[in-house]
Write an enzyme that holds these catalytic residues in place. Sequence first.
Site, PDB file in Angstrom:
ATOM      1  N   LEU A  64       0.929  -1.127  -0.210  1.00 23.25           N
ATOM      2  CA  LEU A  64      -0.051  -0.061   0.036  1.00 23.25           C
ATOM      3  C   LEU A  64       0.957   1.280  -0.036  1.00 23.25           C
ATOM      4  O   LEU A  64       2.050   1.020   0.345  1.00 23.25           O
ATOM      5  CB  LEU A  64      -0.851  -0.139   1.283  1.00 23.25           C
ATOM      6  CG  LEU A  64      -1.970  -1.415   1.082  1.00 23.25           C
ATOM      7  CD1 LEU A  64      -2.450  -1.446   2.608  1.00 23.25           C
ATOM      8  CD2 LEU A  64      -2.788  -1.105   0.227  1.00 23.25           C
ATOM      9  N   PRO A  65       0.491   2.375  -0.302  1.00 23.16           N
ATOM     10  CA  PRO A  65       1.109   3.691  -0.572  1.00 23.16           C
ATOM     11  C   PRO A  65       1.890   4.011   0.871  1.00 23.16           C
ATOM     12  O   PRO A  65       2.978   4.233   0.821  1.00 23.16           O
ATOM     13  CB  PRO A  65       0.130   4.615  -0.952  1.00 23.16           C
ATOM     14  CG  PRO A  65      -0.990   3.812  -1.549  1.00 23.16           C
ATOM     15  CD  PRO A  65      -1.056   2.731  -0.797  1.00 23.16           C
ATOM     16  N   THR A  95       6.245   0.607   2.285  1.00 21.80           N
ATOM     17  CA  THR A  95       7.112   1.659   3.075  1.00 21.80           C
ATOM     18  C   THR A  95       6.371   2.477   4.045  1.00 21.80           C
ATOM     19  O   THR A  95       5.708   3.377   3.511  1.00 21.80           O
ATOM     20  CB  THR A  95       8.075   2.348   2.225  1.00 21.80           C
ATOM     21  OG1 THR A  95       8.666   1.449   1.356  1.00 21.80           O
ATOM     22  CG2 THR A  95       9.000   3.067   3.156  1.00 21.80           C
ATOM     23  N   LYS A 170      15.093   0.263   5.836  1.00 21.71           N
ATOM     24  CA  LYS A 170      14.623   0.687   4.420  1.00 21.71           C
ATOM     25  C   LYS A 170      14.777   2.437   4.601  1.00 21.71           C
ATOM     26  O   LYS A 170      15.304   3.243   3.656  1.00 21.71           O
ATOM     27  CB  LYS A 170      13.241   0.391   4.320  1.00 21.71           C
ATOM     28  CG  LYS A 170      12.512   1.235   3.280  1.00 21.71           C
ATOM     29  CD  LYS A 170      12.678   0.676   1.786  1.00 21.71           C
ATOM     30  CE  LYS A 170      12.165   1.575   0.706  1.00 21.71           C
ATOM     31  NZ  LYS A 170      12.699   1.470  -0.601  1.00 21.71           N
ATOM     32  N   LYS A 245       8.631  11.050   0.064  1.00 21.44           N
ATOM     33  CA  LYS A 245       7.866  10.239   1.221  1.00 21.44           C
ATOM     34  C   LYS A 245       8.799   9.758   2.063  1.00 21.44           C
ATOM     35  O   LYS A 245       8.765   9.661   3.462  1.00 21.44           O
ATOM     36  CB  LYS A 245       6.933   9.170   0.684  1.00 21.44           C
ATOM     37  CG  LYS A 245       6.386   8.453   1.353  1.00 21.44           C
ATOM     38  CD  LYS A 245       5.793   7.017   0.720  1.00 21.44           C
ATOM     39  CE  LYS A 245       5.677   6.112   1.629  1.00 21.44           C
ATOM     40  NZ  LYS A 245       5.445   4.674   1.090  1.00 21.44           N
TER      41      LYS A 245
HETATM   42  P1  NAD Z   1       0.615   2.452  -6.009  1.00 26.01           P
HETATM   43  O1  NAD Z   1       0.454   3.853  -5.300  1.00 26.01           O
HETATM   44  O2  NAD Z   1       1.230   2.246  -7.284  1.00 26.01           O
HETATM   45  O3  NAD Z   1      -0.002   1.081  -5.441  1.00 26.01           O
HETATM   46  C1  NAD Z   1      -0.791   1.196  -4.047  1.00 26.01           C
HETATM   47  C2  NAD Z   1      -2.063   0.408  -4.349  1.00 26.01           C
HETATM   48  O4  NAD Z   1      -2.651   0.424  -3.400  1.00 26.01           O
HETATM   49  C3  NAD Z   1      -3.050   1.323  -5.371  1.00 26.01           C
HETATM   50  O5  NAD Z   1      -3.467   0.406  -6.521  1.00 26.01           O
HETATM   51  C4  NAD Z   1      -3.984   1.737  -4.674  1.00 26.01           C
HETATM   52  O6  NAD Z   1      -5.316   1.600  -5.186  1.00 26.01           O
HETATM   53  C5  NAD Z   1      -4.074   0.846  -3.460  1.00 26.01           C
HETATM   54  N1  NAD Z   1      -4.792   0.970  -2.124  1.00 26.01           N
HETATM   55  C6  NAD Z   1      -4.589   2.205  -1.480  1.00 26.01           C
HETATM   56  N2  NAD Z   1      -5.466   2.145  -0.551  1.00 26.01           N
HETATM   57  C7  NAD Z   1      -6.258   0.995  -0.349  1.00 26.01           C
HETATM   58  C8  NAD Z   1      -6.931   0.207   0.403  1.00 26.01           C
HETATM   59  N3  NAD Z   1      -7.653   1.259   1.725  1.00 26.01           N
HETATM   60  N4  NAD Z   1      -7.608  -0.950   0.443  1.00 26.01           N
HETATM   61  C9  NAD Z   1      -7.193  -1.491  -0.974  1.00 26.01           C
HETATM   62  N5  NAD Z   1      -6.178  -0.965  -1.812  1.00 26.01           N
HETATM   63  C10 NAD Z   1      -5.554   0.284  -1.669  1.00 26.01           C
HETATM   64  O7  NAD Z   1       2.326   2.352  -5.015  1.00 26.01           O
HETATM   65  P2  NAD Z   1       3.428   1.426  -5.554  1.00 26.01           P
HETATM   66  O8  NAD Z   1       4.545   2.197  -6.219  1.00 26.01           O
HETATM   67  O9  NAD Z   1       3.207   0.071  -5.856  1.00 26.01           O
HETATM   68  O10 NAD Z   1       4.403   1.556  -4.014  1.00 26.01           O
HETATM   69  C11 NAD Z   1       3.779   0.524  -3.080  1.00 26.01           C
HETATM   70  C12 NAD Z   1       4.828   0.887  -1.548  1.00 26.01           C
HETATM   71  O11 NAD Z   1       5.919   0.129  -2.189  1.00 26.01           O
HETATM   72  C13 NAD Z   1       4.715   2.343  -1.274  1.00 26.01           C
HETATM   73  O12 NAD Z   1       4.725   2.273   0.299  1.00 26.01           O
HETATM   74  C14 NAD Z   1       6.019   2.471  -1.882  1.00 26.01           C
HETATM   75  O13 NAD Z   1       6.875   3.638  -1.114  1.00 26.01           O
HETATM   76  C15 NAD Z   1       7.068   1.155  -1.637  1.00 26.01           C
HETATM   77  N6  NAD Z   1       8.135   1.242  -2.847  1.00 26.01           N
HETATM   78  C16 NAD Z   1       7.819   1.587  -4.181  1.00 26.01           C
HETATM   79  C17 NAD Z   1       8.795   1.492  -5.177  1.00 26.01           C
HETATM   80  C18 NAD Z   1       8.470   1.879  -6.485  1.00 26.01           C
HETATM   81  O14 NAD Z   1       9.530   1.940  -7.293  1.00 26.01           O
HETATM   82  N7  NAD Z   1       7.328   2.182  -6.927  1.00 26.01           N
HETATM   83  C19 NAD Z   1      10.078   1.027  -4.817  1.00 26.01           C
HETATM   84  C20 NAD Z   1      10.362   0.808  -3.404  1.00 26.01           C
HETATM   85  C21 NAD Z   1       9.212   0.739  -2.393  1.00 26.01           C
END
Ligand code: NAD
Length: 294
Positions: A64-65, A95, A170, A245
């Site tokens: 999740l975000p 994260t 992290k 973030k």
């Molecule tokens: P993203 O925003 O693409 O995906 C998050 C998903 O969670 C979305 O599809 C959203 O609709 C869903 N969501 C939000 N609230 C919800 C709820 N209440 N119920 C169900 N679903 C819900 O984010 P991401 O890029 O996939 O990143 C996810 C996590 O990984 C974050 O914490 C980010 O910091 C971490 N991260 C991301 C990356 C990257 O390169 N994208 C790298 C390392 C870590």
Amino acid sequence: MRIGFIGLGHMGLPMCRNLLAKGHAVKAWDVVPALVDKAVSLGAARATSVADCVAGAEAVVTMLPSSPHVRAVYAGPSGVIANAKPGTLLVDSSTIDPLTAREMAFDALAKGLPMVDAPVSGGTAGAEAATLTFMVGGAAKDFEPAKAILECMGRNIVHCGASGNGQVAKICNNMMLAVGMIATSEAMTLATALGMDPKVFAGIVNTSSGRCWSSDTYNPYPGVLDGVPASRGYTGGFGTDLMLKDLTLVTEAAKTARVPVLMGAVAQQVYQKHSADGHGGSDFSSVIIQYLKR
Ligand code: NAD
């Protein structure tokens, strides 16, 4: 295993696909219906809510975000903790701040649900290729079962200690990365402004004591390295807003721990300005634009 997967975004969807590829039965949920459709097209079962997603699961993985989303999904009468059956292993790969991770794990354990935090590095490319690094915080007895699941989505699975320590590893790593990227950007810009060829300067740094990942693997100066975001207009890679973030999480955690992180706090503000200037969606190495445009 029967695995409930919640959060099918940039990272979650390919991670879900890799669990399916390893033969797990995945039931998928996201608040965005089109993302659930995508997971179903990859072979997942369709969940209709968080409660439905976790009801019959042996393990639950969430991606999740940020902290408020994790709280919304785990806590309350319709959340994971209230609806998973006792003994279900909970793995949160989002994260988030270490204190929220510890609070969720504490509440989960009170309901008989072992929980680990397992944030990742490796980005979307690592999620696609199942080569992520997972930094795992939680009880030693829960690490091995979590590792068996995480190995389907990653290559390096590291036990960092007690609950919340995965998040600590992290965000502290990313603070160093941000500070290193800003320092590299300043040095590259200054050396060039004073008359040096950027490639020659980078070559010297990379065999000298200034060398770091931002200088030798991910150099922000355009044209110094091939195949990095700086060579393609700062597209792809790790977004400025994601770095912002993580810097906000780490500086907040530092306040709670009463540890001064002067460089981290400056880096947080530099990235905040960079985002406010409209670069939130660009790779984080684009922070060099703050210096180049002068
Ligand atoms: P993203 O925003 O693409 O995906 C998050 C998903 O969670 C979305 O599809 C959203 O609709 C869903 N969501 C939000 N609230 C919800 C709820 N209440 N119920 C169900 N679903 C819900 O984010 P991401 O890029 O996939 O990143 C996810 C996590 O990984 C974050 O914490 C980010 O910091 C971490 N991260 C991301 C990356 C990257 O390169 N994208 C790298 C390392 C870590």
